[in-house]
Design an enzyme around this catalytic site. Structure first.
Site: not given
Ligand code: PMP
Length: 404
Positions: A120, A197, A200, A223, A361
């Site tokens: 991202h 990261d 998600q 999220k 993104c």
């Protein structure tokens, strides 16, 4: 698990759009919020509203103990070793910026920073800024034809002894899952500082930062059924303790005089100013919500739904799927023939279907796929098989409208 009862906990899902019941397939952008999260935040503003850490009065001590209790919850949730390894931020973006900024003194001209091609922008641009200021060099880790991280190329890049390796756990654009445990192990063996990261991942997978063994793991509350405006920066204590603060001011200090300032110890050293207190409390409720779900059953349900979604899209015909694998998490990326993704998204919206269309993104990823953008349908715990059926039905009519 009583699915209708679970779904009924999400008030936003009870509405109609254009006369159609809302079919929300944009959870990867932000999840809907269960009532317990909304109630926890309302309760704080109704009863306990005060600043944390600062006052002797009871409201402040109530707010502080709720705020700090969420740090303990998070320590358990991602299996950190110490509560001081959990830093509250405003989101994944801020967390990565804090790391990239905070490592400035440890990075020199010519150092290499490896970045996942599927990253991202939040996991690209802060590293580019660090490279600009330090003279470090960014090198993308390429993907294979089927959109997995290319481990052969990765191995070759690690021979160059990168200073930093930035990976995504799950790609927001494609839903592809990186085998982070062994990717991080390889990066560490090459001497790199590692950041994963997890924006998600946390809502769908059990995350164990000690098993992953990364130096940093970052994610956003919104999220994972929590509020916007709250994120988490996990850092292994030793390296977190060396991070230069990006923000300075109140709360992050021990003593201040006009001659000199002594910074506070972790976690306060990296939490300058008044934090997003209600959002932290809301995040605590979201963690409790996730922890109360039957784990195995929920994961199996989501996996079956995603496979069903992938199969239904393939069966529809004239659909190009990107990086669709059976172990993907939460999302499917696709285009309808050569139609513009935005047109497809608008026509779906007219039937009450919410999907995301664009570059997600992740422009470098789109460039590597040689597309400008795509549509993405993403799911959460509240997504039903009926949602998928309605989406496929609506997409069928869009296909007839645009292609026939
Ligand atoms: N990384 C990934 C993988 C994401 O999906 C997102 C949100 N789309 C971000 C980073 C940025 O998160 P936020 O906007 O909450 O800071």
């Amino acid at each position: 698990m009583d699915f209708p009862q679970l779904r009924a906990q999400f008030p936003t899902l009870e509405q109609t759009l254009e006369g159609y019941p809302l079919c929300y397939l944009d959870t990867a952008a932000t999840s809907q919020k269960p009532k317990c999260v909304i109630d926890a935040m309302t309760q704080y503003y109704h009863k306990d509203n005060a600043n944390v850490h600062r006052a002797a009065h009871q409201l402040s001590s109530r707010a502080t103990s709720q705020y700090e209790a969420v740090r303990d919850q998070l320590k358990g949730f991602i299996k950190a070793r110490r509560r001081e390894e959990i830093i509250f931020t405003h989101g994944t973006t801020e967390s990565i910026n804090m790391v990239a900024h905070g490592l400035m003194n440890q990075i020199q001209a010519g150092d290499i920073i490896l970045i996942d091609t599927a990253a991202h922008h939040a996991n690209i641009v802060p590293w580019q800024e660090l490279a600009k200021r330090s003279g470090a060099i960014i090198k993308p880790i390429p993907l294979t034809e089927d959109c997995r991280l290319d481990e052969q190329a990765y191995k070759a890049l690690l021979k160059q002894k990168p200073a930093i390796v930035a990976l995504c756990h799950v790609s927001n654009a494609l839903g592809t899952l990186n085998p982070v445990n062994h990717l991080v192990a390889k990066a560490k063996a090459a001497g790199a500082i590692t950041l994963v990261d997890g924006a998600q991942a946390v809502a769908h997978l059990e995350v164990d930062v000690q098993a992953i063994d990364c130096d940093f793991y970052v994610f956003s509350g919104h999220k994972m059924y929590g509020p916007t405006g709250i994120g988490v920066l996990y850092g292994h204590f030793d390296i977190l303790d060396k991070l230069e603060p990006m923000m300075t001011g109140g709360e992050m200090i021990k003593t201040v005089s006009f001659d000199t300032t002594e910074f506070n110890i972790l976690p306060n050293r990296l939490e300058a100013g008044t934090p997003p207190i209600a959002e932290v409390i809301g995040l605590g409720a979201a963690i409790e919500f996730i922890q109360n779900l039957p784990k195995a059953e929920t994961a199996q349900r989501e996996q079956q739904l995603l496979t069903y979604l992938q199969t239904q899209l393939t069966d529809l015909g004239n659909i190009k799927l990107y990086g669709a694998h059976e172990n993907n998490i939460g999302a499917v990326a696709f285009n309808l023939a050569d139609e513009h993704h935005q047109d497809v998204g608008i026509l779906l919206d007219q039937q009450g279907i919410a999907v995301r269309c664009g570059h997600h993104c992740a422009m470098p990823l789109m460039q590597s796929l040689a597309i400008k953008g795509c549509c993405r349908a993403s799911i959460g715990v509240y997504t039903s098989k009926e949602d998928i059926d309605r989406f496929i039905e609506a997409l069928t009519s869009v296909k007839e409208m645009l292609l026939d």
